[in-house]
Structures are given as C-alpha cells and as structure tokens.
Scaffold this active site. Structure first.
Site, PDB file in Angstrom:
ATOM      1  N   PRO A  10       0.792  -1.225   0.000  1.00 31.96           N
ATOM      2  CA  PRO A  10       0.000   0.000   0.000  1.00 31.96           C
ATOM      3  C   PRO A  10       0.829   1.283   0.000  1.00 31.96           C
ATOM      4  CG  PRO A  10      -0.812  -1.498   1.668  1.00 31.96           C
ATOM      5  CD  PRO A  10       0.386  -2.138   1.052  1.00 31.96           C
ATOM      6  N   ASN A  11       0.370   2.211  -0.802  1.00 33.89           N
ATOM      7  CA  ASN A  11       0.882   3.586  -0.881  1.00 33.89           C
ATOM      8  C   ASN A  11       2.232   3.712  -1.591  1.00 33.89           C
ATOM      9  OD1 ASN A  11      -1.359   4.726   0.553  1.00 33.89           O
ATOM     10  ND2 ASN A  11      -0.503   3.805   2.404  1.00 33.89           N
ATOM     11  N   ARG A  18       5.315  11.115  -2.372  1.00 34.75           N
ATOM     12  CA  ARG A  18       4.921  10.839  -0.990  1.00 34.75           C
ATOM     13  C   ARG A  18       6.103  11.086  -0.040  1.00 34.75           C
ATOM     14  NH1 ARG A  18       4.585   4.714   1.399  1.00 34.75           N
ATOM     15  NH2 ARG A  18       3.723   5.242   3.426  1.00 34.75           N
ATOM     16  N   TYR A  23      11.136   9.065   1.767  1.00 35.66           N
ATOM     17  CA  TYR A  23      11.194   8.019   0.732  1.00 35.66           C
ATOM     18  C   TYR A  23      11.915   8.449  -0.546  1.00 35.66           C
ATOM     19  CZ  TYR A  23       7.645   6.016   3.813  1.00 35.66           C
ATOM     20  OH  TYR A  23       6.981   5.527   4.909  1.00 35.66           O
ATOM     21  N   ASN A  79       8.302  -5.205  -0.369  1.00 35.42           N
ATOM     22  CA  ASN A  79       8.089  -4.080   0.542  1.00 35.42           C
ATOM     23  C   ASN A  79       6.595  -4.035   0.858  1.00 35.42           C
ATOM     24  OD1 ASN A  79       7.756  -1.735   1.936  1.00 35.42           O
ATOM     25  ND2 ASN A  79       9.010  -0.470   0.567  1.00 35.42           N
ATOM     26  N   ALA A  82       2.812  -0.385   5.040  1.00 39.61           N
ATOM     27  CA  ALA A  82       2.284  -0.405   6.411  1.00 39.61           C
ATOM     28  C   ALA A  82       1.730  -1.776   6.810  1.00 39.61           C
ATOM     29  CB  ALA A  82       1.205   0.661   6.557  1.00 39.61           C
ATOM     30  N   HIS A  85       3.388  -3.977   9.504  1.00 43.23           N
ATOM     31  CA  HIS A  85       3.205  -3.804  10.949  1.00 43.23           C
ATOM     32  C   HIS A  85       1.860  -4.343  11.437  1.00 43.23           C
ATOM     33  CE1 HIS A  85       6.558  -1.274   9.968  1.00 43.23           C
ATOM     34  NE2 HIS A  85       5.799  -0.432   9.282  1.00 43.23           N
ATOM     35  N   ASP A  92       1.617 -15.396   7.353  1.00 43.03           N
ATOM     36  CA  ASP A  92       1.200 -16.788   7.121  1.00 43.03           C
ATOM     37  C   ASP A  92       1.379 -17.187   5.656  1.00 43.03           C
ATOM     38  OD1 ASP A  92       0.561 -16.984   9.762  1.00 43.03           O
ATOM     39  OD2 ASP A  92      -1.615 -17.063   9.486  1.00 43.03           O
ATOM     40  N   GLU A 104      12.410  -9.133   2.739  1.00 43.41           N
ATOM     41  CA  GLU A 104      11.644  -7.950   3.147  1.00 43.41           C
ATOM     42  C   GLU A 104      12.513  -6.713   2.940  1.00 43.41           C
ATOM     43  OE1 GLU A 104      10.509  -8.208   7.249  1.00 43.41           O
ATOM     44  OE2 GLU A 104       9.741  -6.147   7.314  1.00 43.41           O
ATOM     45  N   HIS A 106      12.588  -2.351   3.125  1.00 44.17           N
ATOM     46  CA  HIS A 106      11.996  -1.046   3.465  1.00 44.17           C
ATOM     47  C   HIS A 106      12.930   0.064   3.030  1.00 44.17           C
ATOM     48  CE1 HIS A 106       8.813  -2.937   5.687  1.00 44.17           C
ATOM     49  NE2 HIS A 106       9.721  -3.722   6.237  1.00 44.17           N
ATOM     50  N   ILE A 107      12.352   1.071   2.405  1.00 46.72           N
ATOM     51  CA  ILE A 107      13.132   2.199   1.900  1.00 46.72           C
ATOM     52  C   ILE A 107      13.730   2.982   3.072  1.00 46.72           C
ATOM     53  CG2 ILE A 107      12.949   4.379   0.622  1.00 46.72           C
ATOM     54  CD1 ILE A 107      10.530   2.954  -0.884  1.00 46.72           C
ATOM     55  N   SER A 108      12.884   3.272   4.051  1.00 41.70           N
ATOM     56  CA  SER A 108      13.327   4.048   5.213  1.00 41.70           C
ATOM     57  C   SER A 108      13.847   3.099   6.298  1.00 41.70           C
ATOM     58  CB  SER A 108      12.155   4.868   5.761  1.00 41.70           C
ATOM     59  OG  SER A 108      11.117   4.002   6.214  1.00 41.70           O
ATOM     60  N   ARG A 113      12.210   5.330  13.267  1.00 39.40           N
ATOM     61  CA  ARG A 113      10.969   6.101  13.126  1.00 39.40           C
ATOM     62  C   ARG A 113      10.010   5.796  14.279  1.00 39.40           C
ATOM     63  NH1 ARG A 113       8.868   5.441   7.159  1.00 39.40           N
ATOM     64  NH2 ARG A 113       7.531   7.162   7.869  1.00 39.40           N
ATOM     65  N   ARG A 117       6.295   1.377  13.929  1.00 44.69           N
ATOM     66  CA  ARG A 117       6.972   0.783  12.754  1.00 44.69           C
ATOM     67  C   ARG A 117       8.075  -0.188  13.161  1.00 44.69           C
ATOM     68  NH1 ARG A 117       4.990   4.049   8.533  1.00 44.69           N
ATOM     69  NH2 ARG A 117       4.564   6.129   9.322  1.00 44.69           N
TER      70      ARG A 117
END
Ligand code: DQA
Length: 158
Positions: A10-11, A18, A23, A79, A82, A85, A92, A104, A106-108, A113, A117
C-alpha cells in the site's frame, strides 16, 4: 530464465511525491525499471506488482509459490508498506510458501521512526531483511537473494 518478483504494498504507488524526505523522489516506475535492468544483468526475468490490497498481494505470493515449486522462480523482494506492521495474513502466506525465499525491504529505516513501525509481522517469515538504504534497497535485496540462493560466499574460492 528464472523469475524474481518485486512486490510492493500500500501507498508505494505514491513514491516520488509521498513524503520525499522519508522516501526520496524516485517514482515507483523508475524503481521498477532499474530493478528490471538489474535483474536482467544478473540473468533473471523481473516481474513487478504494486497493490494497495492485501488480498492481491497474497494471491500474487501464492502464484509465485506455485511457480517456485515448478523451478521457475528464484524468489521475491517484498516491501509490504504499512501492512508490515499489521498483517498476520502476509506472515502466514510467506510461511505457507516456504522454502520460497522472500526478502523484506523497506526504503526508510523503520527502526529510527515511530515505535509502531518497529514491529514487523513479515520479518520472522522473511529469508532476509534490507532496511534504510532508500530505493537502492531493492537492488541490495535482489543481490542478497541471488547471493543467498545461488552464490553464497561460503561456496566461493578467495
Ligand atoms: C515502508 C515503511 C513502512 O512503515 C511504511 O508504512 C511504508 C513504507 C518503507 O519502505 O520504508 O509504507 O515500508
């Protein structure tokens, strides 16, 4: 040619506009394009999918699980945004498709943060985690996937 899936949750379709301080200013189309080029250079076909829907991400992971069993897939760079979390369903799905490796990404640096998160439901199911390298993290995750699955340093002669 085996496939690598670059999966975004998402997003992440909003990359480029954004929260650029968090990001960066690279768009998702640009990220997907350099992932494809990078994968091809390493000898893999790269498919990219972004969805804002948890079920669509799970369906895509299932598709890749079938292809992995048929020997057509190296693994997935994911990625989950959200959903990282919140989503036991993604945890699963990844567990249910083992041994298909999911990295997995993540950009940030999520650990620098907000505290919400800091926990990931995906991490315990992931084959590896890349965090905080900006969008370069997708390429680092692809390299990690290849090193882990095809060319670990332990198999190399100095
Ligand atoms: C993110 C981090 C998540 O906490 C956030 O919800 C995102 C992006 C990252 O790439 O840094 O959507 O996964």
């Amino acid at each position: 040619m085996k496939k690598i899936l670059i999966l975004n949750g998402p997003n992440l379709n909003l990359l480029g506009t954004r929260e650029p301080a968090q990001y960066g200013s690279t768009t998702l189309a640009e990220v997907e394009s350099f992932c494809k080029i990078h994968g091809e250079r390493m000898g893999y076909e790269v498919e990219c999918l972004q969805s804002n829907w948890e079920g669509a991400l799970i369906d895509k992971l299932h598709d890749y699980g079938h292809m992995f069993k048929a020997g057509k897939v190296l693994g997935v760079v994911f990625n989950p945004g959200a959903l990282t979390h919140t989503s036991i369903a993604l945890h699963d799905a990844i567990k249910g498709l083992e041994p298909m490796p999911v990295i997995e990404c993540h950009i940030s640096n999520v650990h620098a943060r907000e505290s919400f998160r800091h926990h990931s439901w995906v991490s315990p199911a992931a084959a590896g985690i890349v965090v905080g390298f900006g969008v370069d993290g997708y390429l680092i995750a692809m390299d990690g996937l290849v090193r882990k699955c095809v060319n670990p340093v332990a198999t190399q002669k100095p």
